[in-house]
Design an enzyme around this catalytic site. Sequence first.
Site, PDB file in Angstrom:
ATOM      1  N   ASN A   1       0.861  -1.188   0.000  1.00 51.69           N
ATOM      2  CA  ASN A   1       0.000   0.000   0.000  1.00 51.69           C
ATOM      3  C   ASN A   1       0.902   1.244   0.000  1.00 51.69           C
ATOM      4  OD1 ASN A   1      -1.496   2.242   1.021  1.00 51.69           O
ATOM      5  ND2 ASN A   1      -3.106   0.832   1.634  1.00 51.69           N
TER       6      ASN A   1
ATOM      7  N   ASP B   1      -0.043   4.470  -0.146  1.00 52.61           N
ATOM      8  CA  ASP B   1      -0.717   5.722   0.247  1.00 52.61           C
ATOM      9  C   ASP B   1       0.151   6.674   1.060  1.00 52.61           C
ATOM     10  OD1 ASP B   1      -2.891   4.606  -0.899  1.00 52.61           O
ATOM     11  OD2 ASP B   1      -4.056   4.396   0.933  1.00 52.61           O
ATOM     12  N   HIS B   2       0.971   6.119   1.951  1.00 47.75           N
ATOM     13  CA  HIS B   2       1.704   7.004   2.849  1.00 47.75           C
ATOM     14  C   HIS B   2       2.802   7.793   2.141  1.00 47.75           C
ATOM     15  CE1 HIS B   2      -0.534   6.155   6.392  1.00 47.75           C
ATOM     16  NE2 HIS B   2      -0.471   4.867   6.118  1.00 47.75           N
TER      17      HIS B   2
ATOM     18  N   ARG C   1       3.652  18.608   2.232  1.00 46.18           N
ATOM     19  CA  ARG C   1       4.359  19.772   1.731  1.00 46.18           C
ATOM     20  C   ARG C   1       3.619  20.470   0.578  1.00 46.18           C
ATOM     21  NH1 ARG C   1       9.491  21.937   1.632  1.00 46.18           N
ATOM     22  NH2 ARG C   1       9.212  21.578   3.849  1.00 46.18           N
TER      23      ARG C   1
ATOM     24  N   HIS D   1      -5.327   4.203  -2.433  1.00 49.61           N
ATOM     25  CA  HIS D   1      -6.662   4.594  -1.965  1.00 49.61           C
ATOM     26  C   HIS D   1      -6.926   6.034  -2.382  1.00 49.61           C
ATOM     27  CE1 HIS D   1      -9.485   4.950   1.832  1.00 49.61           C
ATOM     28  NE2 HIS D   1     -10.084   5.318   0.714  1.00 49.61           N
TER      29      HIS D   1
ATOM     30  N   ARG E   1      -9.225   8.936  -1.903  1.00 46.69           N
ATOM     31  CA  ARG E   1     -10.265   9.325  -0.940  1.00 46.69           C
ATOM     32  C   ARG E   1     -11.195  10.356  -1.555  1.00 46.69           C
ATOM     33  NH1 ARG E   1      -8.866   7.662   4.374  1.00 46.69           N
ATOM     34  NH2 ARG E   1      -6.991   6.398   4.185  1.00 46.69           N
TER      35      ARG E   1
ATOM     36  N   ARG F   1      -7.286  13.737  -0.307  1.00 46.86           N
ATOM     37  CA  ARG F   1      -6.267  14.342   0.554  1.00 46.86           C
ATOM     38  C   ARG F   1      -4.910  13.654   0.496  1.00 46.86           C
ATOM     39  NH1 ARG F   1      -9.954  12.131   3.984  1.00 46.86           N
ATOM     40  NH2 ARG F   1      -9.252  10.704   5.624  1.00 46.86           N
ATOM     41  N   HIS F   2      -4.850  12.439  -0.053  1.00 49.08           N
ATOM     42  CA  HIS F   2      -3.549  11.769  -0.170  1.00 49.08           C
ATOM     43  C   HIS F   2      -3.257  11.462  -1.647  1.00 49.08           C
ATOM     44  CE1 HIS F   2      -4.595  10.281   4.140  1.00 49.08           C
ATOM     45  NE2 HIS F   2      -3.995  11.441   4.187  1.00 49.08           N
TER      46      HIS F   2
ATOM     47  N   GLU G   1      -8.484   1.101  -3.576  1.00 48.47           N
ATOM     48  CA  GLU G   1      -9.419   1.200  -2.447  1.00 48.47           C
ATOM     49  C   GLU G   1     -10.302   2.418  -2.652  1.00 48.47           C
ATOM     50  OE1 GLU G   1      -7.330   1.398   1.244  1.00 48.47           O
ATOM     51  OE2 GLU G   1      -6.472  -0.576   1.003  1.00 48.47           O
TER      52      GLU G   1
ATOM     53  N   THR H   1      -5.821   7.387   8.322  1.00 46.87           N
ATOM     54  CA  THR H   1      -5.762   6.126   7.591  1.00 46.87           C
ATOM     55  C   THR H   1      -7.072   5.380   7.887  1.00 46.87           C
ATOM     56  OG1 THR H   1      -4.402   4.143   7.287  1.00 46.87           O
ATOM     57  CG2 THR H   1      -4.567   4.985   9.518  1.00 46.87           C
ATOM     58  N   THR H   2      -7.385   4.333   7.124  1.00 42.39           N
ATOM     59  CA  THR H   2      -8.648   3.622   7.329  1.00 42.39           C
ATOM     60  C   THR H   2      -8.676   3.016   8.735  1.00 42.39           C
ATOM     61  OG1 THR H   2      -8.597   3.098   5.003  1.00 42.39           O
ATOM     62  CG2 THR H   2     -10.184   1.895   6.331  1.00 42.39           C
TER      63      THR H   2
ATOM     64  N   GLU I   1     -11.135  -8.674   2.668  1.00 47.13           N
ATOM     65  CA  GLU I   1      -9.858  -8.383   3.318  1.00 47.13           C
ATOM     66  C   GLU I   1     -10.159  -8.234   4.808  1.00 47.13           C
ATOM     67  OE1 GLU I   1      -7.221  -5.475   1.554  1.00 47.13           O
ATOM     68  OE2 GLU I   1      -6.423  -4.961   3.530  1.00 47.13           O
TER      69      GLU I   1
ATOM     70  N   HIS J   1      -3.743  -4.258   7.572  1.00 42.04           N
ATOM     71  CA  HIS J   1      -3.813  -3.088   8.449  1.00 42.04           C
ATOM     72  C   HIS J   1      -2.983  -3.335   9.713  1.00 42.04           C
ATOM     73  CE1 HIS J   1      -5.470   0.914   9.201  1.00 42.04           C
ATOM     74  NE2 HIS J   1      -5.171   0.619  10.452  1.00 42.04           N
ATOM     75  N   GLY J   2      -1.984  -2.493   9.886  1.00 41.31           N
ATOM     76  CA  GLY J   2      -1.170  -2.534  11.100  1.00 41.31           C
ATOM     77  C   GLY J   2      -0.111  -3.624  11.134  1.00 41.31           C
TER      78      GLY J   2
ATOM     79  N   GLY K   1       1.249  -1.316   4.321  1.00 36.72           N
ATOM     80  CA  GLY K   1       1.689  -0.012   3.865  1.00 36.72           C
ATOM     81  C   GLY K   1       2.593   0.707   4.838  1.00 36.72           C
ATOM     82  N   HIS K   2       2.018   1.161   5.949  1.00 33.32           N
ATOM     83  CA  HIS K   2       2.717   2.092   6.835  1.00 33.32           C
ATOM     84  C   HIS K   2       4.090   1.587   7.264  1.00 33.32           C
ATOM     85  CE1 HIS K   2       3.578   4.239  10.598  1.00 33.32           C
ATOM     86  NE2 HIS K   2       3.013   5.244   9.962  1.00 33.32           N
TER      87      HIS K   2
HETATM   88  N1  PXP Z   1      -5.856  -2.628   3.979  1.00 35.89           N
HETATM   89  C1  PXP Z   1      -6.694  -1.560   3.894  1.00 35.89           C
HETATM   90  C2  PXP Z   1      -8.080  -1.792   3.439  1.00 35.89           C
HETATM   91  C3  PXP Z   1      -6.241  -0.267   4.213  1.00 35.89           C
HETATM   92  O1  PXP Z   1      -7.084   0.782   4.099  1.00 35.89           O
HETATM   93  C4  PXP Z   1      -4.905  -0.084   4.612  1.00 35.89           C
HETATM   94  C5  PXP Z   1      -4.394   1.272   4.910  1.00 35.89           C
HETATM   95  O2  PXP Z   1      -5.013   1.845   5.961  1.00 35.89           O
HETATM   96  C6  PXP Z   1      -4.077  -1.220   4.697  1.00 35.89           C
HETATM   97  C7  PXP Z   1      -4.581  -2.468   4.380  1.00 35.89           C
HETATM   98  C8  PXP Z   1      -2.655  -1.105   5.107  1.00 35.89           C
HETATM   99  O3  PXP Z   1      -2.549  -0.738   6.439  1.00 35.89           O
HETATM  100  P1  PXP Z   1      -1.148  -0.292   7.010  1.00 35.89           P
HETATM  101  O4  PXP Z   1      -0.791   0.999   6.338  1.00 35.89           O
HETATM  102  O5  PXP Z   1      -1.393  -0.147   8.473  1.00 35.89           O
HETATM  103  O6  PXP Z   1      -0.168  -1.382   6.689  1.00 35.89           O
END
Ligand code: PXP
Length: 248
Positions: A7, A9-10, A18, A52, A54, A58-59, A79, A109-110, A160, A201-202, A223-224
């Site tokens: 992912n 997004d970050h 910026r 993703h 949105r 915003r991202h 997403e 984030t979601t 998911e 996620h996480g 992602g993160h």
């Molecule tokens: N899956 C979904 C549906 C998400 O929206 C996200 C991002 O929030 C992730 C996975 C990845 O999560 P993370 O950035 O915490 O790894």
Amino acid sequence: MILLGVNIDHVATLRQARYRDEENTFGGFVEPDPAQMAWLAEDAGADGITMHIREDRRHVQVEDVQRYQEKMKTRLNLETSMSLEMVQLAQEINPDSVCLVPENRKEVTTEGGLDVCGNIERANEVVRELLQNGIPVSMFIDPDPHQLEACAKIGAPWVELHTGSFARAWYDSERREKELSILREGMRVGLELGLRVNAGHGINYENVEGAKTLESIYEFNIGHSIISRSLNTGLVESVKKMRTLLNQ
Ligand code: PXP
């Protein structure tokens, strides 16, 4: 073999910190570039890329996704929320799959899973529309058997499972085992219903040790943690390392 979806997004979150107010938030000397990072993640072994868009942009911007698509090597999992506008946009972008997520304007984030049971009519419409247009749909849900059953009922081919509660419980052995058993049960119910079961996620470089024990998960979306580690090691190393840890 558990697949790794990265992912991205970050990367866009950092860029927007910026350049949010610039006329153009992409292209030229505007960094970091999500498309470039997505290609690099693919070179490092990512099995797919998630972005993703949105509702308030915003991202990730639409242009980020389109630029990525010009030279993509794997597959794009987009997403989006279930709003009319976003579902229409998703079809214009025509990704390899769509993951439907809840959206809350204030979140960075979601944060939680989609309530499919409580929005079954709209979820049903969206899944049908996307499938009719040849786009497989995944629903981002908590590992709750009722939500899984609702997804199967409306014909969503994939889910998911939200691993956020497991990730938060990681350092408390009792809670961790409880969350893992909830996920394991969600995975079992999902497979029994004939769904493809992804998760995410996480997940990070520590708790992946527990996550990978859910060995029937088809793909983890991460992602993160990967983007954060890349600040130290570079993205190629951070993707390779996660992919290895998932399958060791
Ligand atoms: N899956 C979904 C549906 C998400 O929206 C996200 C991002 O929030 C992730 C996975 C990845 O999560 P993370 O950035 O915490 O790894």
